[in-house]
Design a protein around this motif. Structure first.
Motif, PDB file in Angstrom:
ATOM      1  N   SER A   1       6.481 -14.521 -32.347  1.00 15.22           N
ATOM      2  CA  SER A   1       7.571 -13.521 -31.663  1.00 15.22           C
ATOM      3  C   SER A   1       7.862 -12.449 -32.854  1.00 15.22           C
ATOM      4  O   SER A   1       8.096 -11.396 -32.659  1.00 15.22           O
ATOM      5  CB  SER A   1       8.599 -14.250 -31.477  1.00 15.22           C
ATOM      6  N   LYS A   2       7.966 -12.908 -33.944  1.00 13.67           N
ATOM      7  CA  LYS A   2       8.168 -11.978 -35.364  1.00 13.67           C
ATOM      8  C   LYS A   2       7.123 -11.047 -35.290  1.00 13.67           C
ATOM      9  O   LYS A   2       7.373  -9.775 -35.424  1.00 13.67           O
ATOM     10  CB  LYS A   2       8.237 -12.858 -36.470  1.00 13.67           C
ATOM     11  N   GLU A   3       5.991 -11.488 -35.372  1.00  8.04           N
ATOM     12  CA  GLU A   3       4.701 -10.442 -35.259  1.00  8.04           C
ATOM     13  C   GLU A   3       4.794  -9.395 -34.021  1.00  8.04           C
ATOM     14  O   GLU A   3       5.013  -8.186 -34.335  1.00  8.04           O
ATOM     15  CB  GLU A   3       3.472 -11.007 -35.239  1.00  8.04           C
ATOM     16  N   PHE A   4       5.310  -9.841 -32.952  1.00  6.61           N
ATOM     17  CA  PHE A   4       5.155  -8.951 -31.655  1.00  6.61           C
ATOM     18  C   PHE A   4       6.266  -8.003 -31.704  1.00  6.61           C
ATOM     19  O   PHE A   4       6.383  -6.884 -31.808  1.00  6.61           O
ATOM     20  CB  PHE A   4       5.621  -9.851 -30.361  1.00  6.61           C
ATOM     21  N   TYR A   5       7.677  -8.304 -32.160  1.00  7.99           N
ATOM     22  CA  TYR A   5       8.816  -7.532 -32.002  1.00  7.99           C
ATOM     23  C   TYR A   5       8.586  -6.525 -33.237  1.00  7.99           C
ATOM     24  O   TYR A   5       9.006  -5.412 -33.123  1.00  7.99           O
ATOM     25  CB  TYR A   5       9.963  -8.317 -32.525  1.00  7.99           C
ATOM     26  N   GLU A   6       8.105  -6.755 -34.482  1.00  8.99           N
ATOM     27  CA  GLU A   6       7.668  -5.770 -35.593  1.00  8.99           C
ATOM     28  C   GLU A   6       6.653  -4.845 -34.881  1.00  8.99           C
ATOM     29  O   GLU A   6       6.784  -3.551 -35.312  1.00  8.99           O
ATOM     30  CB  GLU A   6       7.260  -6.691 -36.682  1.00  8.99           C
ATOM     31  N   ARG A   7       5.695  -5.239 -34.194  1.00  9.21           N
ATOM     32  CA  ARG A   7       4.492  -4.410 -33.957  1.00  9.21           C
ATOM     33  C   ARG A   7       5.016  -3.550 -32.783  1.00  9.21           C
ATOM     34  O   ARG A   7       4.716  -2.294 -32.570  1.00  9.21           O
ATOM     35  CB  ARG A   7       3.240  -5.396 -33.503  1.00  9.21           C
ATOM     36  N   ASP A   8       5.919  -4.278 -31.901  1.00  5.41           N
ATOM     37  CA  ASP A   8       6.382  -3.445 -30.833  1.00  5.41           C
ATOM     38  C   ASP A   8       7.188  -2.115 -31.310  1.00  5.41           C
ATOM     39  O   ASP A   8       7.220  -1.104 -30.573  1.00  5.41           O
ATOM     40  CB  ASP A   8       7.246  -4.341 -29.825  1.00  5.41           C
TER      41      ASP A   8
ATOM     42  N   PRO B   1      -4.204 -16.659 -36.431  1.00  6.42           N
ATOM     43  CA  PRO B   1      -4.029 -15.472 -35.715  1.00  6.42           C
ATOM     44  C   PRO B   1      -3.874 -14.455 -36.736  1.00  6.42           C
ATOM     45  O   PRO B   1      -4.200 -13.220 -36.749  1.00  6.42           O
ATOM     46  CB  PRO B   1      -3.524 -15.297 -34.477  1.00  6.42           C
ATOM     47  N   LEU B   2      -2.387 -14.597 -37.522  1.00  8.43           N
ATOM     48  CA  LEU B   2      -2.002 -13.487 -38.582  1.00  8.43           C
ATOM     49  C   LEU B   2      -3.014 -13.197 -39.577  1.00  8.43           C
ATOM     50  O   LEU B   2      -3.248 -12.251 -40.186  1.00  8.43           O
ATOM     51  CB  LEU B   2      -0.607 -13.917 -38.923  1.00  8.43           C
TER      52      LEU B   2
ATOM     53  N   PRO C   1       7.607 -19.028 -33.419  1.00  8.08           N
ATOM     54  CA  PRO C   1       8.594 -18.218 -33.940  1.00  8.08           C
ATOM     55  C   PRO C   1       7.688 -17.013 -35.101  1.00  8.08           C
ATOM     56  O   PRO C   1       8.159 -15.913 -34.653  1.00  8.08           O
ATOM     57  CB  PRO C   1       9.265 -18.957 -34.989  1.00  8.08           C
ATOM     58  N   ALA C   2       6.595 -17.391 -35.430  1.00  9.18           N
ATOM     59  CA  ALA C   2       5.600 -16.284 -36.035  1.00  9.18           C
ATOM     60  C   ALA C   2       5.184 -15.344 -35.105  1.00  9.18           C
ATOM     61  O   ALA C   2       5.010 -14.210 -35.643  1.00  9.18           O
ATOM     62  CB  ALA C   2       4.637 -17.219 -36.906  1.00  9.18           C
TER      63      ALA C   2
END
Length: 319
Positions: free
Chosen positions: A188-195, A117-118, A185-186
């Motif tokens: 979640s990391k993407e989500f928090y940064e984009r959020d 996805p990334l 984890p990947a």
């Protein structure tokens, strides 16, 4: 029958969504669409292209596609992305695109091709977003969060533009709970940064509004943010929309007080309503438009009148 039904839907929300007939030739219009095309090229492309041709006949000032340029069970291939870029260039005017979950978060599925996805998100950002301009045959000037804020240089897809006293914003908020997946984890990391980027972009929209004084603020994104709603909260702790919508957009819109239009897809059924609340109190200045999509191959023409009065009309591939 459709025009009568739609008129009643508009009038139900009072002056904010109604339009005196005498003013019908004033203001400007744009088209909102999303969750299109869905299905194989053989089945989905012909009606979608017919809808684009119809939009070209209507001649809006620009169009906004709120994501899901493919269904959730088709390949996330480079070929599919190239086909959808060609579709965007089929628009005679400008079209602004914000990504949906089907073109990246869900691409790990076997029937999507088992993509990372990334990697697909990076391909979208590289292929669909040009600095300072929209897509379409006659692009308009837009400002991206990447251009404006070096700390968020990744987020080329968060766009803002002004048109006749109205501020427009796209925000990269997608279905599948906005890619908040605790088991990955990947993700979640993407989500928090984009959020964090989305929250900053929404905050800057209202900061700009405080100085530029638009008559209306429009936010367009893909997700139906009520998908994670519980019996007790619209945005519970596990919701990927809690901070960006529940704790940022809604209180800022309440404080601003003037009309806000939220446009999204994801649910595939046309709807006009005012579902947002804050501290259990309704927010009557926020109107929501859900665009049709999937098997319902239609778009919505939005006419903006002086003073931020709005009218809505469904557009079909055949006049």
């Amino acid at each position: 029958m459709m025009k009568t039904t739609l008129l009643r839907a508009c009038l139900a929300f009072g002056l904010v969504l109604s339009m005196p007939a005498a003013l019908a030739q004033q203001g400007f219009s744009f088209v909102a669409l999303g969750d299109l095309p869905y299905g194989s090229p053989e089945k989905a492309y012909v009606p979608y292209r017919a809808l684009i041709d119809r939009i070209n006949q209507v001649g809006p000032d620009f169009s906004i596609h709120v994501g899901d340029i493919k269904s959730g069970s088709t390949l996330c291939s480079d070929e599919e992305f190239a086909n959808q870029l060609q579709h965007f260039q089929r628009f005679k005017g400008a079209v602004v695109f914000t990504p949906g979950d089907n073109e990246w978060t869900d691409c790990h599925r076997a029937n999507n091709g088992g993509y990372d996805p990334l990697e697909r998100l990076a391909a979208l950002r590289k292929g669909f977003f040009k600095p300072g301009q929209s897509l379409g045959s006659q692009p308009i000037r837009v400002q991206s969060q990447a251009q404006r804020t070096p700390a968020f240089a990744t987020y080329v897809e968060n766009l803002r533009w002004q048109h006749q006293g109205v501020q427009f914003n796209t925000v990269h908020i997608v279905g599948s709970n906005n890619n908040l997946e605790a088991r990955d984890p990947a993700a979640s990391k993407e989500f928090y940064e984009r959020d964090a980027a989305n929250i900053a972009w929404i905050q800057s929209a209202f900061a700009d509004a405080a100085t530029q004084n638009p008559s209306l603020i429009v936010f367009a994104f893909q997700a139906d943010v009520f998908d994670s709603k519980s019996m007790y909260e619209d945005f519970p702790g596990w919701s990927g929309f809690r901070q960006s919508i529940g704790e940022t957009l809604l209180p800022l819109a309440q404080r601003w007080g003037k009309p806000v239009l939220v446009i999204h897809g994801d649910s595939h059924k046309f709807k006009l309503d005012q579902p947002f609340t804050l501290n259990r109190q309704p927010l009557p200045n926020i109107t929501r438009l859900i665009v049709p999509g999937a098997s319902d191959v239609r778009a919505v023409k939005v006419t903006v009148q002086p003073g931020a009065a709005l009218a809505f009309e469904l557009i079909s591939p055949v006049p």
